[in-house]
Design a protein around this motif. Structure first.
Motif, PDB file in Angstrom:
ATOM      1  N   GLU A  83       0.858  -1.212   0.059  1.00  0.00           N
ATOM      2  CA  GLU A  83       0.055  -0.185   0.074  1.00  0.00           C
ATOM      3  C   GLU A  83       0.636   1.232  -0.142  1.00  0.00           C
ATOM      4  O   GLU A  83       1.977   1.316   0.691  1.00  0.00           O
ATOM      5  N   TYR A  84       0.495   2.360  -0.769  1.00  0.00           N
ATOM      6  CA  TYR A  84       1.107   3.592  -0.616  1.00  0.00           C
ATOM      7  C   TYR A  84       0.966   4.239   0.475  1.00  0.00           C
ATOM      8  O   TYR A  84       0.120   3.826   1.569  1.00  0.00           O
ATOM      9  N   ASN A  85       1.525   5.435   0.472  1.00  0.00           N
ATOM     10  CA  ASN A  85       1.518   6.424   1.788  1.00  0.00           C
ATOM     11  C   ASN A  85       1.848   5.541   3.141  1.00  0.00           C
ATOM     12  O   ASN A  85       1.399   5.859   3.973  1.00  0.00           O
ATOM     13  N   LYS A  86       2.860   4.636   2.919  1.00  0.00           N
ATOM     14  CA  LYS A  86       3.375   3.943   4.140  1.00  0.00           C
ATOM     15  C   LYS A  86       2.456   3.210   4.925  1.00  0.00           C
ATOM     16  O   LYS A  86       2.732   3.228   5.904  1.00  0.00           O
ATOM     17  N   GLN A  87       1.514   2.589   4.211  1.00  0.00           N
ATOM     18  CA  GLN A  87       0.421   1.913   4.911  1.00  0.00           C
ATOM     19  C   GLN A  87       0.856   0.546   5.439  1.00  0.00           C
ATOM     20  O   GLN A  87       0.032   0.088   6.150  1.00  0.00           O
TER      21      GLN A  87
END
Length: 596
Positions: free
Chosen positions: A351-355
């Motif tokens: 997942e993007y945004n460091k999820q």
């Protein structure tokens, strides 16, 4: 089916590359096909690298069966017993550690420093001696023509004969195709029992796309410019000659002013599919047993030159594999049985945004994919560990070999049932294979088995990595057997240190300056100038200069020859020979075993 009750199509079997890991995986495939009555229908066996090593052994046993028993008398049980013998013999041979034995012979070590003998030649001889010769009962090296199968004593039999070939046999005589890659033109080079050379273009489109010259296939009995044959061991070594680990295998004096250089068949096609689509014997139904390496996503890829080149090569090979297999499966639906080491494993969505990373299967991998534990009962962690076992040519433990074979045996059943019913017997032969002992542990995710399998991905120091699970007595025995190797290495290090200390305290050596070599440098420049002038103004005169110079350089040459051809081979031989005869057998018998 035709009017004799034989399948109307042609069944081909592809055994992929992947070192001994692939070899043992393919034994599980052969075992399942033997039970299902499918081996009798195979007409083409296309092999690559590790698939070639085990495929040639299987073919030798098959030759004995088809020549010693009438077609009408051969049963599925005969094929089962054949694979059982292959399973036992192959593991015994592999546990000799053929990789290290390429350096465990002093005379061969000396020969390897010449241009006429390489490590590829050495490993080819080891394949012949430890795997093939005993199966065929031969006293000397086995040649490719020795693989010709003459059922019922028919010396003129050919599988593709339209009147008295496979078309009239219940038990087919398959053509064995050992695949290598030609560095000369980048084409697929094949060895069979009758011929060798590059495969012709598959269709007109390939003829238009590929404008490189092709080295035509030639029958061994047509060769007059060299020995009219080729050793089986060398053909297998060429097919399994991983670039960088083994030098190319040369085929000399066959084509005018050209030397063919062969490397691993996996460079061109690591699945062996191309051998089943050869224009001379195209298969209508395919079984593809794939134990090749499949790289994982890397969180932090290396950015140094070698790291980038290695990963770029892996990406390219992965793309070739995916496109080739996808094309075959889509265009031949219902006629392809394909299975591989990561079947039933899931990828994850990053997942993007460091999820973070979800532990659930990614949405692109979830739909239509059945987990391995649901599909054929193997715990996902065990399956992943099996898929990461090294692609090497060293000793494999019974656990490593058994889990690989059991894995293929379990996962291949459903895939093989996709092929036309005509290839399968109505009643399967239930067999108590020795590798089946590992299936309960594979299904339950046994922690000890998982530990052994995870260690199995390492190329070096495997016995010592297993000491935590081996127990005190076994670990003590391992350390005791390691003492001779350790002592040799200590002596080597002590010798280097002593030599360095001696040089450090040698006043004559330590007082040397670059200016001390000025006379020698001036002399060398003078020789070069004299050489150039004499060769320029009096053709042929310079050879006398070279002769005089060689005479003065003779002592230095003798010292270099002794170092390169005697001292270094001996230093390499001593610890490896000791390890092969002390530590490695103990790893096979005790450290790598899980006691019942």
């Amino acid at each position: 089916m035709d009017n004799r009750g034989l399948p109307a199509g042609r069944l081909g079997l592809a055994l992929s590359g992947g070192g001994f890991r692939a070899s043992f995986f393919h034994i599980g495939t052969l075992a399942r096909m033997a039970e299902m009555g499918m081996l009798r229908h195979v007409e083409i066996i296309s092999t690559v690298s590790g698939g070639s090593i085990v495929g040639a052994a299987y073919y030798i046993l098959l030759k004995q069966l088809l020549e010693n028993k009438a077609d009408s008398d051969i049963t599925d049980q005969d094929y089962v017993e054949l694979v059982q013998r292959l399973e036992t013999h192959f593991l015994t041979s592999v546990q000799k550690n053929l990789r290290l034995r390429t350096f465990a012979n002093l005379w061969k070590n000396i020969r390897m420093f010449s241009s006429r003998y390489s490590r590829s030649d050495a490993i080819g001889e080891l394949y012949d001696f430890y795997i093939y010769r005993e199966l065929l009962g031969a006293d000397g090296p086995i040649m490719m023509t020795d693989l010709l199968i003459h059922p019922d004593g028919d010396a003129d039999f050919h599988p593709l004969d339209k009147e008295r070939g496979n078309c009239v046999r219940r038990c087919k005589v398959p053509i064995l195709v050992l695949n290598a890659t030609s560095l000369n033109a980048g084409h697929n080079w094949v060895f069979t029992a009758t011929s060798m050379g590059e495969v012709p273009p598959r269709n007109l489109n390939f003829r238009d796309l590929d404008k490189k010259d092709r080295y035509r296939r030639v029958r061994y009995d047509q060769i007059t410019t060299r020995l009219p044959n080729f050793p089986l061991g060398k053909a297998v070594a060429a097919s399994a000659g991983v670039p960088g680990l083994f030098p190319p295998m040369a085929v000399s004096d066959l084509y005018s002013d050209r030397t063919v250089q062969l490397v691993d068949g996996g460079v061109y096609d690591n699945q062996g599919i191309s051998g089943l689509l050869d224009p001379d014997h195209v298969c209508t139904d395919l079984v593809i047993s794939d134990a090749s390496g499949q790289s994982d996503a890397i969180d932090q890829p290396r950015t140094d030159t070698l790291g980038v080149l290695s990963q770029a090569s892996a990406i390219m090979m992965g793309r070739v594999r995916e496109e080739e297999v996808n094309c075959i499966e889509q265009s031949m639906q219902g006629h392809v049985a394909y299975f591989h080491l990561k079947r039933g494993l899931f990828a994850h969505d990053i997942e993007y945004n460091k999820q973070g990373v979800s532990k659930e299967p990614g949405r692109y991998m979830r739909d239509g994919i059945v987990s391995c534990s649901q599909a054929y009962g193997v715990d996902p962690e065990i399956q992943n560990a099996i898929s990461e076992i090294r692609t090497d040519l060293d000793s494999f433990s019974r656990l490593e070999a058994g889990t690989l074979a059991a894995d293929a045996w379990l996962m291949s059943a459903a895939e093989l049932e996709k092929l036309p019913q005509a290839y399968r017997a109505q009643v399967c032969v239930e067999t108590d294979w020795s590798f089946r002992r590992w299936i309960p542990a594979m299904q339950q995710g046994d922690s000890t088995v998982l530990t052994h399998l995870k260690v199995g991905k390492n190329r070096f120091l495997k016995p010592y990595r297993l000491m935590k699970t081996a127990g005190l007595a076994v670990s003590a025995g391992l350390l005791l057997r390691s003492l001779p190797v350790l002592l040799i290495l200590i002596l080597y290090v002590a010798g280097l240190i002593a030599g360095g200390v001696w040089l450090w305290h040698n006043e004559a050596f330590m007082s040397l300056r670059l200016s001390d070599f000025a006379p020698q440098l001036a002399s060398a420049l003078a020789w070069l100038a004299a050489y150039g002038l004499l060769e320029q103004f009096s053709r042929g005169t310079a050879r006398w200069v070279r002769m005089i110079r060689q005479l003065f350089r003779l002592p230095v040459w003798l010292l270099g020859f002794a170092l390169r051809n005697i001292i270094l081979p001996f230093l390499l031989f001593l610890p490896i020979y000791t390890y092969v005869h002390t530590v490695d057998p103990y790893f096979v018998r005790r450290v790598g075993e899980i006691q019942d």
